[in-house]
Each structure stands twice: as C-alpha cells, then as structure tokens.
Scaffold this motif. Structure first.
Motif, PDB file in Angstrom:
ATOM      1  N   CYS A 163       0.913  -1.299   0.194  1.00 55.01           N
ATOM      2  CA  CYS A 163       0.042  -0.012   0.151  1.00 55.01           C
ATOM      3  C   CYS A 163       0.881   1.314  -0.048  1.00 55.01           C
ATOM      4  O   CYS A 163       0.351   2.631   0.193  1.00 55.01           O
ATOM      5  CB  CYS A 163      -0.850   0.002   1.123  1.00 55.01           C
ATOM      6  N   SER A 164       2.120   1.036   0.054  1.00 49.05           N
ATOM      7  CA  SER A 164       3.015   2.339  -0.150  1.00 49.05           C
ATOM      8  C   SER A 164       2.768   3.049  -1.175  1.00 49.05           C
ATOM      9  O   SER A 164       3.157   4.417  -1.264  1.00 49.05           O
ATOM     10  CB  SER A 164       4.405   2.119   0.162  1.00 49.05           C
ATOM     11  N   GLY A 165       2.350   2.689  -2.371  1.00 54.43           N
ATOM     12  CA  GLY A 165       2.194   3.673  -3.407  1.00 54.43           C
ATOM     13  C   GLY A 165       3.305   3.480  -4.448  1.00 54.43           C
ATOM     14  O   GLY A 165       3.048   3.987  -5.552  1.00 54.43           O
ATOM     15  N   SER A 166       4.258   2.908  -4.304  1.00 52.21           N
ATOM     16  CA  SER A 166       5.234   2.981  -5.197  1.00 52.21           C
ATOM     17  C   SER A 166       5.430   1.624  -6.129  1.00 52.21           C
ATOM     18  O   SER A 166       5.654   0.622  -5.329  1.00 52.21           O
ATOM     19  CB  SER A 166       6.596   3.193  -4.420  1.00 52.21           C
ATOM     20  N   TRP A 167       5.601   1.827  -7.203  1.00 56.03           N
ATOM     21  CA  TRP A 167       5.647   0.659  -8.182  1.00 56.03           C
ATOM     22  C   TRP A 167       6.869  -0.078  -8.317  1.00 56.03           C
ATOM     23  O   TRP A 167       7.300  -0.906  -8.607  1.00 56.03           O
ATOM     24  CB  TRP A 167       5.135   0.914  -9.514  1.00 56.03           C
ATOM     25  N   ARG A 168       7.844   0.756  -7.595  1.00 52.34           N
ATOM     26  CA  ARG A 168       9.291   0.281  -7.498  1.00 52.34           C
ATOM     27  C   ARG A 168       9.522  -0.422  -6.499  1.00 52.34           C
ATOM     28  O   ARG A 168      10.510  -1.050  -6.173  1.00 52.34           O
ATOM     29  CB  ARG A 168      10.039   1.744  -7.609  1.00 52.34           C
ATOM     30  N   ASN A 169       8.489  -0.597  -5.486  1.00 52.51           N
ATOM     31  CA  ASN A 169       8.427  -1.391  -4.399  1.00 52.51           C
ATOM     32  C   ASN A 169       8.970  -2.925  -4.627  1.00 52.51           C
ATOM     33  O   ASN A 169       8.320  -3.601  -5.556  1.00 52.51           O
ATOM     34  CB  ASN A 169       7.421  -1.434  -3.399  1.00 52.51           C
ATOM     35  N   ALA A 170      10.024  -3.498  -4.136  1.00 56.05           N
ATOM     36  CA  ALA A 170      10.362  -4.742  -4.634  1.00 56.05           C
ATOM     37  C   ALA A 170       9.113  -5.766  -4.244  1.00 56.05           C
ATOM     38  O   ALA A 170       9.244  -6.830  -4.943  1.00 56.05           O
ATOM     39  CB  ALA A 170      11.660  -5.060  -3.696  1.00 56.05           C
ATOM     40  N   THR A 171       8.717  -5.642  -2.899  1.00 61.00           N
ATOM     41  CA  THR A 171       7.246  -6.683  -2.797  1.00 61.00           C
ATOM     42  C   THR A 171       6.338  -6.586  -3.776  1.00 61.00           C
ATOM     43  O   THR A 171       6.014  -7.622  -4.295  1.00 61.00           O
ATOM     44  CB  THR A 171       6.913  -6.342  -1.226  1.00 61.00           C
ATOM     45  N   TYR A 172       6.056  -5.044  -4.197  1.00 53.64           N
ATOM     46  CA  TYR A 172       4.960  -4.994  -5.281  1.00 53.64           C
ATOM     47  C   TYR A 172       5.534  -5.813  -6.437  1.00 53.64           C
ATOM     48  O   TYR A 172       4.636  -6.501  -7.073  1.00 53.64           O
ATOM     49  CB  TYR A 172       4.671  -3.763  -5.150  1.00 53.64           C
ATOM     50  N   THR A 173       6.720  -5.411  -6.809  1.00 55.51           N
ATOM     51  CA  THR A 173       7.248  -5.982  -8.113  1.00 55.51           C
ATOM     52  C   THR A 173       7.099  -7.649  -7.889  1.00 55.51           C
ATOM     53  O   THR A 173       6.758  -8.057  -9.262  1.00 55.51           O
ATOM     54  CB  THR A 173       8.647  -5.513  -8.525  1.00 55.51           C
ATOM     55  N   GLY A 193       2.023 -12.895  -9.980  1.00 59.17           N
ATOM     56  CA  GLY A 193       0.681 -12.579 -10.768  1.00 59.17           C
ATOM     57  C   GLY A 193       0.721 -12.976 -12.182  1.00 59.17           C
ATOM     58  O   GLY A 193      -0.341 -13.729 -12.817  1.00 59.17           O
ATOM     59  N   LYS A 194       1.678 -12.665 -12.978  1.00 51.25           N
ATOM     60  CA  LYS A 194       2.110 -12.808 -14.373  1.00 51.25           C
ATOM     61  C   LYS A 194       2.217 -14.157 -14.543  1.00 51.25           C
ATOM     62  O   LYS A 194       1.526 -14.772 -15.483  1.00 51.25           O
ATOM     63  CB  LYS A 194       2.978 -12.001 -14.850  1.00 51.25           C
ATOM     64  N   VAL A 195       2.846 -14.784 -13.830  1.00 48.17           N
ATOM     65  CA  VAL A 195       3.227 -16.308 -13.756  1.00 48.17           C
ATOM     66  C   VAL A 195       2.015 -17.103 -13.793  1.00 48.17           C
ATOM     67  O   VAL A 195       1.549 -18.130 -14.703  1.00 48.17           O
ATOM     68  CB  VAL A 195       4.285 -16.763 -12.926  1.00 48.17           C
ATOM     69  N   ILE A 196       1.364 -17.070 -12.556  1.00 47.23           N
ATOM     70  CA  ILE A 196       0.035 -17.433 -12.369  1.00 47.23           C
ATOM     71  C   ILE A 196      -1.004 -17.235 -13.480  1.00 47.23           C
ATOM     72  O   ILE A 196      -1.701 -18.571 -13.812  1.00 47.23           O
ATOM     73  CB  ILE A 196      -0.664 -17.035 -11.256  1.00 47.23           C
TER      74      ILE A 196
END
Length: 185
Positions: A18-28, A34-37
């Motif tokens: 929820c930090s809002g950063s797409w650069r966040n490693a966890t988000y990435t 999700g893409k793999v699934i």
C-alpha cells in the motif's frame, strides 16, 4: 531519526504493497508472480478442452441471464436513466427481483410438465431436463392485460420435490453421456 524496521508478516507485506510505489520490491515480486499464475492458467485453459467447455458453458449461462434480464426490463431500452446511485441500485434490484419471479414461475411450470410423464410411469432423463432453461419468455405478455383480482387468493401447498436423479450430472458422467457412450447403471 531512525526509521523503524517492520517485522515480516502479513501486516508488513500489506503496508509495503500500500505504499503506492511501483518500484517497491515486494510489489514487483507479487506482480511477477501474478503474471506467472495468469500464464499458467491461460496455458491450462488452452490445453484443457473440458475446462474450456466448462468456462464456455458458464459464460453462456451468465449471458443468457443477462439477456433475459434485459428482456424483463423492457423500459428505457435497458439503460439506467437516473444518475442517482440510490435510484440506480433500486433499478438493478427491482429488475433482479422481477427476473427471479419470472424464473421461479417458469421453474414451477417446468416442474409441472416434468411430472406429467412421471405420473404415467415414464422416467425423465435428467440430461434432457438439464437442457431446459428457466429463461422462457414466449408465454409472457409484457404489454398485455394484467389481472389483480387473484392477489388475495392463497395458493395451495406446492410439492417442491422433483423425482429425478440428478446425480448422473456430476463430473465425468455428463461428458461421457454426451459423447454417445452410455453409462453403466
């Protein structure tokens, strides 16, 4: 001032996402998982014919209900005229209620028709019955005459049980019967 390190766990992961950063490693990482699934599910869908048939059947049922619901809701060409969310919600709920009432009435009529051959001692094939849709409209006069003189009459008790063995519709039995192979019963 020192920044406090969060302990790993569900709350920490959610805070990072929820930090809002797409650069966040966890988000990435979650995005890539999700893409793999999605890719695995797409490959499974493409390679599994029964799965495709099931998805298509479910989609067709949903589309049939939507078409039926649009037919029931014949005013305003199926569009929600009000810009007020409360009125929109009422419109959707009333349309759903009316559609469900017509489906219920159709289901009672179908059950009565099914009971006729049963009363004569002829069995009803559940696979044939599974092909019957409750989204029937031919017998309804949307713009016809409506009588309210029967509203105060209490209907007789209705026998909801239908003596049809639907257990053959589960799983692979249904696919085998449609492929022309008779089940051993």
């Amino acid at each position: 001032m020192h920044r406090v390190q969060m302990a790993p766990g569900p709350l920490g992961v959610l805070q990072r996402l929820c930090s809002g950063s797409w650069r966040n490693a966890t988000y990435t990482a979650f995005r890539e998982v999700g893409k793999v699934i999605r890719t695995v599910q797409l490959l499974r869908y493409l390679s599994d014919s029964p799965l495709r048939a099931g998805v298509t059947a479910a989609t067709n049922k949903v589309e049939a209900f939507n078409g039926f619901s649009d037919w029931v809701r014949f005013g305003q060409n199926g569009t929600v005229a009000a810009n007020d969310p409360v009125e929109q919600e009422k419109d959707v709920k009333f349309t759903s209620l009316l559609a469900n009432l017509v489906i219920f009435h159709n289901t009672l009529d179908i059950a009565d028709v099914v009971r006729e051959p049963q009363a004569e001692g002829r069995p009803v094939d559940p696979l044939d019955l599974a092909q019957v849709s409750p989204y029937l409209t031919e017998h309804i006069k949307r713009f016809g005459e409506y009588s309210t003189h029967e509203l105060g009459i209490t209907p007789d008790a209705y026998e909801a049980r239908l003596d049809v063995d639907f257990s053959v519709l589960g799983g692979d039995d249904k696919q085998q019967r449609h492929d022309g192979q008779a089940d051993a019963v």
